[in-house]
Enzyme design. Structure first.
Site, PDB file in Angstrom:
ATOM      1  N   GLU A   1       0.632  28.105   3.748  1.00 38.57           N
ATOM      2  CA  GLU A   1      -0.194  27.176   4.679  1.00 38.57           C
ATOM      3  C   GLU A   1      -1.493  27.967   4.617  1.00 38.57           C
ATOM      4  OE1 GLU A   1      -0.505  24.387   6.633  1.00 38.57           O
ATOM      5  OE2 GLU A   1      -2.424  25.170   6.977  1.00 38.57           O
TER       6      GLU A   1
ATOM      7  N   GLY B   1       0.934  -1.284  -0.011  1.00 41.11           N
ATOM      8  CA  GLY B   1       0.057  -0.175   0.103  1.00 41.11           C
ATOM      9  C   GLY B   1       0.858   1.381  -0.076  1.00 41.11           C
TER      10      GLY B   1
ATOM     11  N   HIS C   1      21.997   6.674  32.415  1.00 40.34           N
ATOM     12  CA  HIS C   1      22.884   8.031  32.213  1.00 40.34           C
ATOM     13  C   HIS C   1      24.113   7.529  31.401  1.00 40.34           C
ATOM     14  CE1 HIS C   1      24.345  11.644  33.120  1.00 40.34           C
ATOM     15  NE2 HIS C   1      25.459  11.317  33.371  1.00 40.34           N
TER      16      HIS C   1
HETATM   17  P1  FAD Z   1      -3.041   2.192   2.387  1.00 34.52           P
HETATM   18  O1  FAD Z   1      -1.618   2.004   2.702  1.00 34.52           O
HETATM   19  O2  FAD Z   1      -3.372   3.327   1.537  1.00 34.52           O
HETATM   20  O3  FAD Z   1      -3.325   0.929   1.340  1.00 34.52           O
HETATM   21  C1  FAD Z   1      -4.442   0.650   0.863  1.00 34.52           C
HETATM   22  C2  FAD Z   1      -4.289  -0.162  -0.383  1.00 34.52           C
HETATM   23  O4  FAD Z   1      -5.508  -0.812  -0.740  1.00 34.52           O
HETATM   24  C3  FAD Z   1      -3.527   0.260  -1.302  1.00 34.52           C
HETATM   25  O5  FAD Z   1      -2.590  -0.583  -1.765  1.00 34.52           O
HETATM   26  C4  FAD Z   1      -4.661   0.193  -2.633  1.00 34.52           C
HETATM   27  O6  FAD Z   1      -3.888   0.102  -3.764  1.00 34.52           O
HETATM   28  C5  FAD Z   1      -5.569  -0.683  -2.130  1.00 34.52           C
HETATM   29  N1  FAD Z   1      -7.095  -0.674  -2.712  1.00 34.52           N
HETATM   30  C6  FAD Z   1      -7.798   0.535  -2.601  1.00 34.52           C
HETATM   31  N2  FAD Z   1      -8.882   0.282  -3.215  1.00 34.52           N
HETATM   32  C7  FAD Z   1      -8.883  -0.962  -3.685  1.00 34.52           C
HETATM   33  C8  FAD Z   1      -9.986  -1.701  -4.204  1.00 34.52           C
HETATM   34  N3  FAD Z   1     -11.182  -1.386  -4.394  1.00 34.52           N
HETATM   35  N4  FAD Z   1      -9.366  -3.031  -4.414  1.00 34.52           N
HETATM   36  C9  FAD Z   1      -8.301  -3.157  -4.116  1.00 34.52           C
HETATM   37  N5  FAD Z   1      -7.346  -2.966  -3.561  1.00 34.52           N
HETATM   38  C10 FAD Z   1      -7.544  -1.397  -3.348  1.00 34.52           C
HETATM   39  N6  FAD Z   1       2.593   6.886   8.321  1.00 34.52           N
HETATM   40  C11 FAD Z   1       3.284   6.748   9.485  1.00 34.52           C
HETATM   41  O7  FAD Z   1       2.697   5.942  10.383  1.00 34.52           O
HETATM   42  N7  FAD Z   1       4.514   6.912   9.619  1.00 34.52           N
HETATM   43  C12 FAD Z   1       5.100   7.706   8.488  1.00 34.52           C
HETATM   44  O8  FAD Z   1       6.504   8.101   8.424  1.00 34.52           O
HETATM   45  C13 FAD Z   1       4.247   8.245   7.318  1.00 34.52           C
HETATM   46  N8  FAD Z   1       4.791   8.532   6.188  1.00 34.52           N
HETATM   47  C14 FAD Z   1       4.119   8.928   5.386  1.00 34.52           C
HETATM   48  C15 FAD Z   1       4.560   9.650   4.030  1.00 34.52           C
HETATM   49  C16 FAD Z   1       3.890  10.116   3.059  1.00 34.52           C
HETATM   50  C17 FAD Z   1       4.747  10.675   1.899  1.00 34.52           C
HETATM   51  C18 FAD Z   1       2.807   9.605   2.798  1.00 34.52           C
HETATM   52  C19 FAD Z   1       1.770   9.869   1.864  1.00 34.52           C
HETATM   53  C20 FAD Z   1       1.991   8.830   4.251  1.00 34.52           C
HETATM   54  C21 FAD Z   1       2.652   8.543   5.116  1.00 34.52           C
HETATM   55  N9  FAD Z   1       2.162   7.942   6.186  1.00 34.52           N
HETATM   56  C22 FAD Z   1       3.016   7.678   7.335  1.00 34.52           C
HETATM   57  C23 FAD Z   1       0.682   7.350   6.347  1.00 34.52           C
HETATM   58  C24 FAD Z   1       0.652   5.852   5.959  1.00 34.52           C
HETATM   59  O9  FAD Z   1       1.156   5.735   4.626  1.00 34.52           O
HETATM   60  C25 FAD Z   1      -0.698   5.624   5.902  1.00 34.52           C
HETATM   61  O10 FAD Z   1      -1.475   5.807   7.146  1.00 34.52           O
HETATM   62  C26 FAD Z   1      -0.659   3.939   5.846  1.00 34.52           C
HETATM   63  O11 FAD Z   1      -0.388   3.763   4.629  1.00 34.52           O
HETATM   64  C27 FAD Z   1      -2.278   3.622   5.742  1.00 34.52           C
HETATM   65  O12 FAD Z   1      -2.623   2.414   5.968  1.00 34.52           O
HETATM   66  P2  FAD Z   1      -3.837   1.691   5.023  1.00 34.52           P
HETATM   67  O13 FAD Z   1      -3.747   0.186   5.222  1.00 34.52           O
HETATM   68  O14 FAD Z   1      -5.076   2.087   5.772  1.00 34.52           O
HETATM   69  O15 FAD Z   1      -4.051   2.030   3.485  1.00 34.52           O
END
Ligand code: FAD
Length: 479
Positions: free
Chosen positions: A208, A42, A459
């Site tokens: 911002e 993801g 420490h």
């Molecule tokens: P996602 O990781 O968004 O995964 C969802 C998946 O579902 C995707 O692979 C997508 O292709 C798939 N999908 C969607 N719809 C469908 C469908 N209908 N059928 C099949 N597949 C589908 N978080 C942190 O905790 N620490 C960090 O340092 C951090 N840095 C970040 C930096 C950036 C630049 C960004 C953009 C985000 C960052 N995040 C960070 C946030 C983190 O990436 C997200 O909170 C996390 O990925 C959420 O996970 P998720 O499983 O909810 O969704």
């Protein structure tokens, strides 16, 4: 679990929310499949946490090597270092590949079926998977967990071309470096990229819409971080200002308007624009409306146990976890929700404790937080009728921070004066991201500052910044 379904659990989306749910389900003997339209891992693995931290590792190192004042204090003369875009991008790409491969191997080892394609719901127990070639198949399960995550949110008026005007998705590839870049949004993604770009020698302007930069942070922490991360790096800023119109090209044209009055403030011509204005949930094509589930700004409503809600009532067998629920849009929160949902499928009655989940902005130095900010804590104290305690602990009084010649840092700890329970903490300073975990653990365990003040810390370590905060807090209670 019911036998009249193909499987016990089908997860839609293989980000950290979906991956941890599928892994936990399979580890507990549930017959599980996971549907993914793009890459395993993801956002976090492919376009988020993982590649951004790989780039930040380089920006941090090059910044250190060029911090002549600090190096001179340590007795080091450095000839100056430069970061190179292409090897940095290669490092990030290799890390992404490693992490993605490891996820694939884990799913295979656990016997989780991976279904490539886009999934949509057909009732609470059916998932129709459409492959890239348009072939559809339906799979049924006793439980369906939606973990479809989020994508960049782009405000109206901003036109993306993916090259001169882009989001974090493209920025992480570092395919070129604009010499002057405007970053729209000063949340954690905007700040992390500002750190990367300034370390690479780009001129950065931060825009911002709210009246302050870093609006989600405590005031004292915000002031300190703004001084060091923004002002000292000569980053120009506009606050209370909207990038109302952004037109790609060479140069990119930006129209800036006052956020409240909408009056024209300025126009800019820059080489590139990173749009970091938040994330939007991915739920529109899931077919939720046909089941009567009403989303809220596309977020899927869930209860404390991650059951999807329809008119306030749980839909039997349907769960949602991760960014798509809009609770705390962080990878570790998504993973924790994924595990909690499966625990509830197994009948273990788990609820999420969002308050003790920490958040980190991986700038140099880092900014971290857990629990309530001072304003939120003040409000809770008034509502619940307790007295609020607050103490500060400074890095300049910490031997390890001084030995590292990194004495600029502050921790703020908030607690209840009636029972000593910790309400929240915010830290700006060296390794703030690691330090906050200690407070998060204490909050999850419901410990009081009196108990915490008795734990002996090594420490000299930075963890003594936290120890001092606990001791000060406990002292205010006994006096
Ligand atoms: P996602 O990781 O968004 O995964 C969802 C998946 O579902 C995707 O692979 C997508 O292709 C798939 N999908 C969607 N719809 C469908 C469908 N209908 N059928 C099949 N597949 C589908 N978080 C942190 O905790 N620490 C960090 O340092 C951090 N840095 C970040 C930096 C950036 C630049 C960004 C953009 C985000 C960052 N995040 C960070 C946030 C983190 O990436 C997200 O909170 C996390 O990925 C959420 O996970 P998720 O499983 O909810 O969704």
């Amino acid at each position: 679990l019911a036998q009249d379904f193909d499987l016990d659990v089908v997860v839609i989306g293989a980000g950290y929310g979906g991956f941890d749910a599928a892994k936990h389900a399979a580890e507990n003997g549930l017959r599980t499949a996971i549907v993914e339209a793009r890459e395993l891992g993801g956002t976090c693995v492919n376009r988020g946490c993982v590649p951004s931290k790989a780039l930040l590792a380089a920006s941090g190192r090059v910044r250190e090597l060029n911090d002549r004042t600090r190096l001179a204090r340590l007795g080091i003369h450095s000839g100056g270092a430069t970061a190179q875009r292409q090897p940095m991008a290669d490092h990030a790409r290799q890390l992404v590949d490693t992490m993605r491969t490891s996820i694939g191997k884990t799913l295979k080892r656990l016997g989780v079926q991976v279904l490539e394609g886009r999934g949509r719901l057909n009732g609470p127990h059916g998932v129709v998977v459409r492959s890239a070639r348009g072939i559809e198949r339906e799979i049924t399960a006793a439980h369906v967990i939606v973990a479809t995550g989020s994508e960049p949110f782009v405000p109206r008026g901003i036109a993306l071309d993916g090259h001169t005007v882009f989001t974090s998705d493209e920025a992480l590839e570092l395919s070129w470096l604009p010499s002057w870049i405007a970053v729209v949004g000063s949340g954690y993604i905007g700040l992390e990229f500002a750190d990367i770009y300034t370390a690479l020698g780009c001129e950065v302007t931060l825009i911002e819409a709210l009246d302050q930069l870093m609006p989600s942070f405590d005031e004292d922490i915000r002031k300190l971080a703004t001084r060091h991360l923004i002002e000292a790096r000569d980053i120009d800023t506009y606050t209370g200002v909207l990038a109302s119109k952004v037109t790609p090209g060479s140069p990119v044209q930006i129209e800036l308007r006052h956020a409240a009055s909408k009056e024209l403030v300025d126009t800019l011509e820059v080489d590139g624009v990173l749009v970091a204005t938040g994330r939007a949930p991915v739920s529109r094509d899931l077919n939720l409306a046909s089941m009567g589930v009403a989303t809220e700004r596309d977020f899927i409503p869930v209860d404390e146990g991650l059951r999807v809600l329809k008119d306030g009532q749980p839909v039997e067998g349907l769960w949602a976890v991760g960014d798509v629920t809009g609770k705390l849009m962080l990878a570790h929160a998504a993973a924790a929700q994924g595990i909690a949902a499966v625990e509830n499928i197994l009948g273990h009655g788990r609820t999420m404790d969002y308050r003790s989940i920490p958040a980190v902005t991986f700038t140099h130095p880092e900014i971290s937080s857990v629990g309530l900010t001072q304003e939120q804590a003040r409000q809770e104290a008034t509502e619940q009728g307790f007295e609020l305690g607050s103490v500060r602990s400074y890095f300049r009084a910490n031997a390890k921070a001084l030995a590292e010649a990194e004495g600029d840092g502050l921790m703020k700890l908030l607690f209840r004066r009636d029972n000593g329970r910790v309400l929240g903490a915010q830290i700006y300073g060296l390794h703030a991201g690691d330090l906050i975990q200690e407070v998060a653990n204490a909050m999850a365990a419901g410990q009081s500052v009196q108990q915490l003040s008795r734990a002996v810390h090594t420490h000299p370590t930075l963890s003594e910044v936290v120890e001092v905060a606990y001791k000060q807090a406990a002292a205010t209670l006994s006096s």
